[in-house]
Design an enzyme around this catalytic site. Structure first.
Site, PDB file in Angstrom:
ATOM      1  N   ASN A 116       0.841  -1.196   0.000  1.00 46.72           N
ATOM      2  CA  ASN A 116       0.000   0.000   0.000  1.00 46.72           C
ATOM      3  C   ASN A 116       0.874   1.244   0.000  1.00 46.72           C
ATOM      4  O   ASN A 116       1.963   1.254   0.571  1.00 46.72           O
ATOM      5  CB  ASN A 116      -0.950  -0.004   1.198  1.00 46.72           C
ATOM      6  CG  ASN A 116      -0.374   0.698   2.417  1.00 46.72           C
ATOM      7  OD1 ASN A 116      -0.431   1.927   2.545  1.00 46.72           O
ATOM      8  ND2 ASN A 116       0.202  -0.099   3.334  1.00 46.72           N
ATOM      9  N   PHE A 120      -1.650   8.084   4.498  1.00 49.72           N
ATOM     10  CA  PHE A 120      -2.440   8.667   5.600  1.00 49.72           C
ATOM     11  C   PHE A 120      -3.718   9.339   5.082  1.00 49.72           C
ATOM     12  O   PHE A 120      -4.059  10.456   5.488  1.00 49.72           O
ATOM     13  CB  PHE A 120      -1.620   9.699   6.396  1.00 49.72           C
ATOM     14  CG  PHE A 120      -0.536   9.118   7.263  1.00 49.72           C
ATOM     15  CD1 PHE A 120      -0.382   7.748   7.420  1.00 49.72           C
ATOM     16  CD2 PHE A 120       0.352   9.964   7.925  1.00 49.72           C
ATOM     17  CE1 PHE A 120       0.628   7.237   8.238  1.00 49.72           C
ATOM     18  CE2 PHE A 120       1.357   9.457   8.741  1.00 49.72           C
ATOM     19  CZ  PHE A 120       1.507   8.094   8.895  1.00 49.72           C
ATOM     20  N   SER A 183       5.624   4.953   8.730  1.00 54.76           N
ATOM     21  CA  SER A 183       5.027   4.669   7.429  1.00 54.76           C
ATOM     22  C   SER A 183       5.975   5.119   6.320  1.00 54.76           C
ATOM     23  O   SER A 183       6.529   6.218   6.379  1.00 54.76           O
ATOM     24  CB  SER A 183       3.695   5.400   7.276  1.00 54.76           C
ATOM     25  OG  SER A 183       3.241   5.325   5.935  1.00 54.76           O
ATOM     26  N   THR A 186       4.528   8.612   3.516  1.00 53.64           N
ATOM     27  CA  THR A 186       4.524  10.059   3.663  1.00 53.64           C
ATOM     28  C   THR A 186       5.968  10.527   3.520  1.00 53.64           C
ATOM     29  O   THR A 186       6.834  10.073   4.267  1.00 53.64           O
ATOM     30  CB  THR A 186       3.957  10.481   5.031  1.00 53.64           C
ATOM     31  OG1 THR A 186       2.580  10.082   5.115  1.00 53.64           O
ATOM     32  CG2 THR A 186       4.057  11.985   5.229  1.00 53.64           C
ATOM     33  N   LYS A 221       5.257   3.113  17.100  1.00 49.84           N
ATOM     34  CA  LYS A 221       5.237   2.092  16.052  1.00 49.84           C
ATOM     35  C   LYS A 221       6.469   2.259  15.175  1.00 49.84           C
ATOM     36  O   LYS A 221       6.713   3.338  14.630  1.00 49.84           O
ATOM     37  CB  LYS A 221       3.971   2.190  15.203  1.00 49.84           C
ATOM     38  CG  LYS A 221       3.795   1.008  14.252  1.00 49.84           C
ATOM     39  CD  LYS A 221       2.391   0.934  13.702  1.00 49.84           C
ATOM     40  CE  LYS A 221       2.166  -0.348  12.922  1.00 49.84           C
ATOM     41  NZ  LYS A 221       0.760  -0.497  12.473  1.00 49.84           N
ATOM     42  N   ASN A 250       5.727  -1.915  11.554  1.00 49.92           N
ATOM     43  CA  ASN A 250       4.965  -1.372  10.438  1.00 49.92           C
ATOM     44  C   ASN A 250       5.324  -2.147   9.162  1.00 49.92           C
ATOM     45  O   ASN A 250       5.980  -3.179   9.226  1.00 49.92           O
ATOM     46  CB  ASN A 250       5.289   0.122  10.281  1.00 49.92           C
ATOM     47  CG  ASN A 250       4.124   0.933   9.727  1.00 49.92           C
ATOM     48  OD1 ASN A 250       3.388   0.460   8.863  1.00 49.92           O
ATOM     49  ND2 ASN A 250       3.962   2.144  10.220  1.00 49.92           N
TER      50      ASN A 250
END
Length: 343
Positions: A116, A120, A183, A186, A221, A250
Protein backbone atom coordinates in the site's frame (compact mmCIF):
# COMPACT_ATOMS: atom_id res chain seq x y z
CA UNK A 1 -16.35 -20.59 4.26
CA UNK A 2 -14.51 -17.27 4.04
CA UNK A 3 -11.43 -18.65 2.26
CA UNK A 4 -13.33 -21.02 -0.03
CA UNK A 5 -16.36 -18.89 -0.95
CA UNK A 6 -16.13 -15.26 0.10
CA UNK A 7 -12.46 -14.40 -0.48
CA UNK A 8 -12.34 -15.64 -4.10
CA UNK A 9 -15.21 -13.29 -4.95
CA UNK A 10 -13.76 -10.31 -3.08
CA UNK A 11 -10.33 -10.81 -4.64
CA UNK A 12 -11.78 -10.44 -8.14
CA UNK A 13 -12.18 -6.70 -7.55
CA UNK A 14 -9.94 -3.70 -6.91
CA UNK A 15 -8.58 -3.93 -3.33
CA UNK A 16 -9.48 -0.40 -2.27
CA UNK A 17 -12.98 -0.54 -3.76
CA UNK A 18 -13.66 -3.90 -2.14
CA UNK A 19 -12.48 -2.47 1.19
CA UNK A 20 -15.30 0.07 1.15
CA UNK A 21 -17.78 -2.54 -0.07
CA UNK A 22 -16.80 -4.86 2.78
CA UNK A 23 -17.15 -2.03 5.31
CA UNK A 24 -20.64 -1.29 4.02
CA UNK A 25 -21.55 -4.97 4.21
CA UNK A 26 -20.31 -5.36 7.79
CA UNK A 27 -22.20 -2.20 8.80
CA UNK A 28 -25.39 -3.46 7.14
CA UNK A 29 -25.16 -6.88 8.77
CA UNK A 30 -24.72 -5.34 12.20
CA UNK A 31 -27.93 -3.36 11.75
CA UNK A 32 -29.97 -6.53 11.36
CA UNK A 33 -31.64 -7.36 14.69
CA UNK A 34 -29.81 -10.18 16.42
CA UNK A 35 -26.87 -10.16 14.00
CA UNK A 36 -24.32 -8.57 16.38
CA UNK A 37 -25.07 -11.29 18.93
CA UNK A 38 -24.80 -13.96 16.24
CA UNK A 39 -21.43 -12.66 15.07
CA UNK A 40 -20.16 -12.61 18.63
CA UNK A 41 -21.30 -16.17 19.16
CA UNK A 42 -19.48 -17.21 15.98
CA UNK A 43 -16.15 -15.49 16.58
CA UNK A 44 -15.73 -14.43 20.21
CA UNK A 45 -13.83 -16.61 22.65
CA UNK A 46 -14.66 -15.45 26.15
CA UNK A 47 -12.47 -16.86 28.86
CA UNK A 48 -10.75 -15.13 31.80
CA UNK A 49 -7.58 -17.03 30.88
CA UNK A 50 -7.28 -14.92 27.75
CA UNK A 51 -7.29 -11.63 29.62
CA UNK A 52 -4.09 -9.61 29.61
CA UNK A 53 -3.15 -6.57 31.67
CA UNK A 54 -0.64 -4.56 29.65
CA UNK A 55 0.54 -0.97 30.26
CA UNK A 56 -2.23 -0.56 32.84
CA UNK A 57 -5.10 -1.65 30.57
CA UNK A 58 -7.06 -4.87 30.78
CA UNK A 59 -7.51 -6.56 27.39
CA UNK A 60 -10.20 -9.25 27.16
CA UNK A 61 -7.91 -11.14 24.80
CA UNK A 62 -4.51 -10.38 23.24
CA UNK A 63 -5.60 -10.25 19.57
CA UNK A 64 -6.18 -6.77 18.16
CA UNK A 65 -6.82 -5.08 14.85
CA UNK A 66 -3.90 -2.99 13.61
CA UNK A 67 -4.27 0.58 12.40
CA UNK A 68 -5.04 1.15 8.74
CA UNK A 69 -8.26 -0.80 8.32
CA UNK A 70 -10.56 1.54 10.26
CA UNK A 71 -8.69 4.78 9.63
CA UNK A 72 -11.59 7.11 10.44
CA UNK A 73 -13.22 5.26 13.36
CA UNK A 74 -16.22 4.40 11.22
CA UNK A 75 -16.55 0.70 12.07
CA UNK A 76 -14.82 0.02 15.37
CA UNK A 77 -18.00 -1.11 17.13
CA UNK A 78 -18.94 -3.56 14.39
CA UNK A 79 -15.39 -4.90 14.06
CA UNK A 80 -15.39 -5.42 17.80
CA UNK A 81 -18.15 -8.00 17.31
CA UNK A 82 -15.71 -10.26 15.43
CA UNK A 83 -13.76 -11.25 18.53
CA UNK A 84 -10.97 -8.67 18.70
CA UNK A 85 -9.62 -7.74 22.11
CA UNK A 86 -8.83 -4.20 20.94
CA UNK A 87 -9.16 -2.01 17.84
CA UNK A 88 -6.64 0.56 16.67
CA UNK A 89 -8.01 3.41 14.57
CA UNK A 90 -6.05 5.74 12.30
CA UNK A 91 -3.56 6.84 11.26
CA UNK A 92 -5.28 10.18 11.92
CA UNK A 93 -3.85 13.60 11.05
CA UNK A 94 -4.92 17.08 12.19
CA UNK A 95 -6.38 18.06 8.84
CA UNK A 96 -8.26 15.85 6.36
CA UNK A 97 -6.16 14.65 3.45
CA UNK A 98 -6.82 12.54 0.39
CA UNK A 99 -3.60 10.57 0.55
CA UNK A 100 -1.64 9.50 -2.49
CA UNK A 101 -3.12 9.15 -5.99
CA UNK A 102 -4.94 5.93 -6.85
CA UNK A 103 -4.21 3.14 -7.62
CA UNK A 104 -2.42 2.72 -4.31
CA UNK A 105 -3.30 -0.69 -2.87
CA UNK A 106 -2.11 -3.94 -4.45
CA UNK A 107 -2.55 -7.61 -3.64
CA UNK A 108 0.39 -9.97 -3.89
CA UNK A 109 -1.60 -13.21 -4.03
CA UNK A 110 1.29 -15.60 -4.56
CA UNK A 111 3.09 -14.06 -1.58
CA UNK A 112 -0.02 -13.61 0.61
CA UNK A 113 0.85 -9.96 0.96
CA UNK A 114 -0.26 -6.41 0.25
CA UNK A 115 1.57 -3.32 -0.90
CA UNK A 116 0.00 0.00 0.00
CA UNK A 117 0.98 3.58 -0.59
CA UNK A 118 -2.17 5.11 0.86
CA UNK A 119 -0.41 8.12 2.41
CA UNK A 120 -2.44 8.67 5.60
CA UNK A 121 -5.71 9.21 3.75
CA UNK A 122 -8.25 10.20 6.41
CA UNK A 123 -11.00 12.69 7.18
CA UNK A 124 -9.05 14.41 9.93
CA UNK A 125 -8.99 13.90 13.66
CA UNK A 126 -12.01 16.12 14.42
CA UNK A 127 -14.35 13.99 12.31
CA UNK A 128 -13.10 10.81 13.98
CA UNK A 129 -13.64 12.33 17.42
CA UNK A 130 -17.31 12.96 16.62
CA UNK A 131 -17.74 9.25 15.94
CA UNK A 132 -15.74 8.22 19.01
CA UNK A 133 -17.93 10.38 21.24
CA UNK A 134 -20.59 7.71 20.80
CA UNK A 135 -18.28 5.22 22.53
CA UNK A 136 -15.90 7.09 24.85
CA UNK A 137 -12.82 5.34 26.20
CA UNK A 138 -13.61 3.07 29.09
CA UNK A 139 -17.29 2.68 28.18
CA UNK A 140 -17.11 0.29 25.25
CA UNK A 141 -16.78 -3.46 25.12
CA UNK A 142 -13.50 -3.22 23.22
CA UNK A 143 -10.45 -1.07 23.92
CA UNK A 144 -9.62 1.60 21.33
CA UNK A 145 -6.15 2.78 20.35
CA UNK A 146 -5.54 6.04 18.52
CA UNK A 147 -2.79 5.96 15.90
CA UNK A 148 -1.60 9.50 15.11
CA UNK A 149 0.58 11.06 12.44
CA UNK A 150 1.39 14.30 10.66
CA UNK A 151 -0.10 15.86 7.56
CA UNK A 152 1.88 15.49 4.35
CA UNK A 153 2.19 19.27 3.94
CA UNK A 154 3.60 19.73 7.46
CA UNK A 155 7.41 19.95 7.34
CA UNK A 156 9.29 17.68 9.74
CA UNK A 157 10.50 20.64 11.80
CA UNK A 158 6.84 21.38 12.63
CA UNK A 159 5.73 17.76 12.98
CA UNK A 160 5.54 17.80 16.78
CA UNK A 161 2.63 20.23 16.71
CA UNK A 162 0.62 17.89 14.45
CA UNK A 163 1.05 15.04 16.89
CA UNK A 164 0.11 17.33 19.80
CA UNK A 165 -3.10 18.38 18.03
CA UNK A 166 -4.11 14.77 17.50
CA UNK A 167 -3.18 13.83 21.07
CA UNK A 168 -5.28 16.61 22.57
CA UNK A 169 -8.26 15.89 20.33
CA UNK A 170 -8.30 12.13 20.97
CA UNK A 171 -7.30 12.08 24.63
CA UNK A 172 -10.80 11.66 26.07
CA UNK A 173 -11.89 9.09 23.47
CA UNK A 174 -9.14 6.46 23.16
CA UNK A 175 -7.54 4.11 25.65
CA UNK A 176 -3.99 4.37 24.33
CA UNK A 177 -1.99 6.26 21.72
CA UNK A 178 0.36 5.10 18.97
CA UNK A 179 2.89 7.50 17.46
CA UNK A 180 3.37 6.60 13.81
CA UNK A 181 6.67 7.81 12.37
CA UNK A 182 7.35 4.63 10.42
CA UNK A 183 5.03 4.67 7.43
CA UNK A 184 7.01 4.71 4.17
CA UNK A 185 4.19 6.50 2.33
CA UNK A 186 4.52 10.06 3.66
CA UNK A 187 7.64 11.81 2.29
CA UNK A 188 10.46 12.11 4.85
CA UNK A 189 8.29 10.77 7.70
CA UNK A 190 10.74 8.01 8.59
CA UNK A 191 13.41 10.64 9.25
CA UNK A 192 11.51 11.28 12.49
CA UNK A 193 12.71 7.84 13.66
CA UNK A 194 16.21 9.28 14.10
CA UNK A 195 17.17 9.47 17.75
CA UNK A 196 17.12 13.22 18.34
CA UNK A 197 13.82 14.17 16.65
CA UNK A 198 12.09 11.04 17.94
CA UNK A 199 13.17 11.69 21.52
CA UNK A 200 11.94 15.26 21.26
CA UNK A 201 8.59 14.18 19.81
CA UNK A 202 7.92 11.48 22.38
CA UNK A 203 9.11 13.62 25.31
CA UNK A 204 6.81 16.46 24.25
CA UNK A 205 3.83 14.10 24.18
CA UNK A 206 4.84 12.55 27.50
CA UNK A 207 5.12 15.99 29.09
CA UNK A 208 1.64 16.81 27.80
CA UNK A 209 0.41 13.44 29.05
CA UNK A 210 1.69 14.21 32.53
CA UNK A 211 -0.53 17.29 32.73
CA UNK A 212 -3.66 15.15 32.35
CA UNK A 213 -5.58 13.85 35.38
CA UNK A 214 -5.07 10.30 34.11
CA UNK A 215 -2.13 9.41 31.85
CA UNK A 216 -2.84 7.39 28.71
CA UNK A 217 -0.26 4.85 27.48
CA UNK A 218 1.80 6.14 24.56
CA UNK A 219 3.38 3.59 22.22
CA UNK A 220 5.78 3.97 19.31
CA UNK A 221 5.24 2.09 16.05
CA UNK A 222 8.54 1.29 14.35
CA UNK A 223 9.62 0.10 10.92
CA UNK A 224 10.99 -3.42 10.35
CA UNK A 225 13.79 -1.92 8.25
CA UNK A 226 15.72 -0.46 11.21
CA UNK A 227 19.26 -1.72 11.79
CA UNK A 228 20.35 -3.30 15.07
CA UNK A 229 22.01 -0.02 15.99
CA UNK A 230 18.80 1.88 15.35
CA UNK A 231 16.82 -0.67 17.39
CA UNK A 232 19.22 -0.13 20.28
CA UNK A 233 18.50 3.59 19.93
CA UNK A 234 14.78 2.78 20.19
CA UNK A 235 15.41 0.95 23.46
CA UNK A 236 17.30 3.99 24.80
CA UNK A 237 14.52 6.34 23.67
CA UNK A 238 11.83 4.28 25.39
CA UNK A 239 13.92 4.30 28.57
CA UNK A 240 14.57 8.05 28.38
CA UNK A 241 11.01 9.15 27.58
CA UNK A 242 9.32 6.43 29.64
CA UNK A 243 6.68 5.75 27.02
CA UNK A 244 4.54 2.65 27.59
CA UNK A 245 5.87 0.39 24.85
CA UNK A 246 6.53 -0.35 21.19
CA UNK A 247 4.54 -1.75 18.27
CA UNK A 248 6.75 -3.90 16.05
CA UNK A 249 6.39 -3.58 13.18
CA UNK A 250 4.96 -1.37 10.44
CA UNK A 251 5.22 -2.27 6.74
CA UNK A 252 8.56 -2.84 5.02
CA UNK A 253 10.17 -1.31 1.96
CA UNK A 254 12.05 -4.57 1.32
CA UNK A 255 11.04 -6.69 -1.65
CA UNK A 256 13.25 -9.69 -0.94
CA UNK A 257 11.94 -13.06 -2.10
CA UNK A 258 8.72 -11.84 -3.73
CA UNK A 259 7.25 -13.64 -6.74
CA UNK A 260 3.96 -11.78 -7.34
CA UNK A 261 3.48 -9.55 -10.36
CA UNK A 262 2.89 -6.44 -8.22
CA UNK A 263 6.17 -6.81 -6.35
CA UNK A 264 7.73 -3.67 -7.89
CA UNK A 265 4.96 -1.32 -6.81
CA UNK A 266 6.08 1.47 -4.48
CA UNK A 267 4.81 1.49 -0.92
CA UNK A 268 4.84 -0.54 2.26
CA UNK A 269 4.71 -4.32 2.08
CA UNK A 270 2.70 -6.30 4.63
CA UNK A 271 1.60 -9.90 5.04
CA UNK A 272 3.51 -13.17 5.03
CA UNK A 273 6.73 -11.71 3.58
CA UNK A 274 7.00 -9.70 6.82
CA UNK A 275 6.45 -12.62 9.23
CA UNK A 276 10.09 -13.48 9.86
CA UNK A 277 11.50 -9.96 10.08
CA UNK A 278 8.83 -8.60 12.40
CA UNK A 279 9.41 -11.54 14.76
CA UNK A 280 13.16 -10.90 14.65
CA UNK A 281 12.60 -7.28 15.67
CA UNK A 282 10.32 -8.31 18.53
CA UNK A 283 12.88 -10.82 19.82
CA UNK A 284 15.74 -8.32 19.52
CA UNK A 285 13.90 -5.59 21.42
CA UNK A 286 12.72 -8.00 24.10
CA UNK A 287 16.12 -9.59 24.68
CA UNK A 288 18.29 -6.47 24.42
CA UNK A 289 16.01 -4.49 26.73
CA UNK A 290 15.67 -7.39 29.17
CA UNK A 291 11.90 -7.20 28.65
CA UNK A 292 11.87 -3.64 29.95
CA UNK A 293 8.68 -2.63 28.14
CA UNK A 294 5.66 -4.28 26.49
CA UNK A 295 5.69 -4.98 22.76
CA UNK A 296 2.68 -5.38 20.48
CA UNK A 297 3.64 -7.77 17.71
CA UNK A 298 2.27 -7.19 14.22
CA UNK A 299 3.39 -8.25 10.77
CA UNK A 300 2.63 -11.40 8.82
CA UNK A 301 0.30 -13.13 11.27
CA UNK A 302 -1.68 -15.52 9.05
CA UNK A 303 -2.13 -18.40 11.47
CA UNK A 304 -2.34 -19.21 15.16
CA UNK A 305 1.25 -20.50 14.95
CA UNK A 306 2.41 -17.09 13.67
CA UNK A 307 0.76 -15.37 16.62
CA UNK A 308 2.19 -17.82 19.14
CA UNK A 309 5.66 -17.33 17.68
CA UNK A 310 5.44 -13.56 18.19
CA UNK A 311 4.19 -13.96 21.74
CA UNK A 312 6.99 -16.38 22.51
CA UNK A 313 9.49 -13.96 20.96
CA UNK A 314 8.50 -11.35 23.52
CA UNK A 315 5.24 -9.72 22.44
CA UNK A 316 2.55 -9.12 25.07
CA UNK A 317 -0.20 -8.62 22.48
CA UNK A 318 -0.57 -9.14 18.74
CA UNK A 319 -2.39 -7.32 15.95
CA UNK A 320 -3.78 -8.44 12.61
CA UNK A 321 -4.14 -6.58 9.34
CA UNK A 322 -3.21 -8.39 6.14
CA UNK A 323 -3.74 -11.79 7.77
CA UNK A 324 -7.28 -10.70 8.66
CA UNK A 325 -7.92 -9.85 5.00
CA UNK A 326 -6.48 -13.12 3.68
CA UNK A 327 -7.73 -15.49 6.40
CA UNK A 328 -10.95 -13.83 7.59
CA UNK A 329 -12.35 -13.35 11.10
CA UNK A 330 -11.93 -17.03 11.87
CA UNK A 331 -8.24 -16.27 12.41
CA UNK A 332 -9.04 -14.29 15.57
CA UNK A 333 -10.95 -17.22 17.02
CA UNK A 334 -8.24 -19.70 15.98
CA UNK A 335 -5.53 -17.71 17.79
CA UNK A 336 -7.55 -17.38 20.97
CA UNK A 337 -8.50 -21.07 20.91
CA UNK A 338 -4.84 -22.03 20.49
CA UNK A 339 -3.84 -19.80 23.40
CA UNK A 340 -6.41 -21.50 25.62
CA UNK A 341 -5.19 -24.90 24.54
CA UNK A 342 -1.69 -23.96 25.68
CA UNK A 343 -2.86 -22.99 29.16
Amino acid sequence: MYKSLIRPVLFRFDPEKIHYFTFSTIRFLNRIPGMPSLLKSMYEVNDPKLEREVFGLKFKNPVGLAAGLDKDAKLYKELGNLGFGFIEIGTLTPKPQDGNPKKRLFRLREDSGLINRMGFNNGGVAAAVERLKKNPAGKGHVLIGGNIGKNKVTPNEDAVSDYEICFDALYDYVDYFVVNVSSPNTPNLRELQDKEPLTQLLQTLQDKNQTKPVQKPILLKIAPDLTDSQLLDIIDIVKTTKIAGVIATNTTISREGLISENQKEMGGLSGKPLTKRSTEVIRFLSEKSNKAFPIIGVGGIHSADDAIEKLEAGASLVQLYTGFIYEGPGLIKAINKRLLAKK
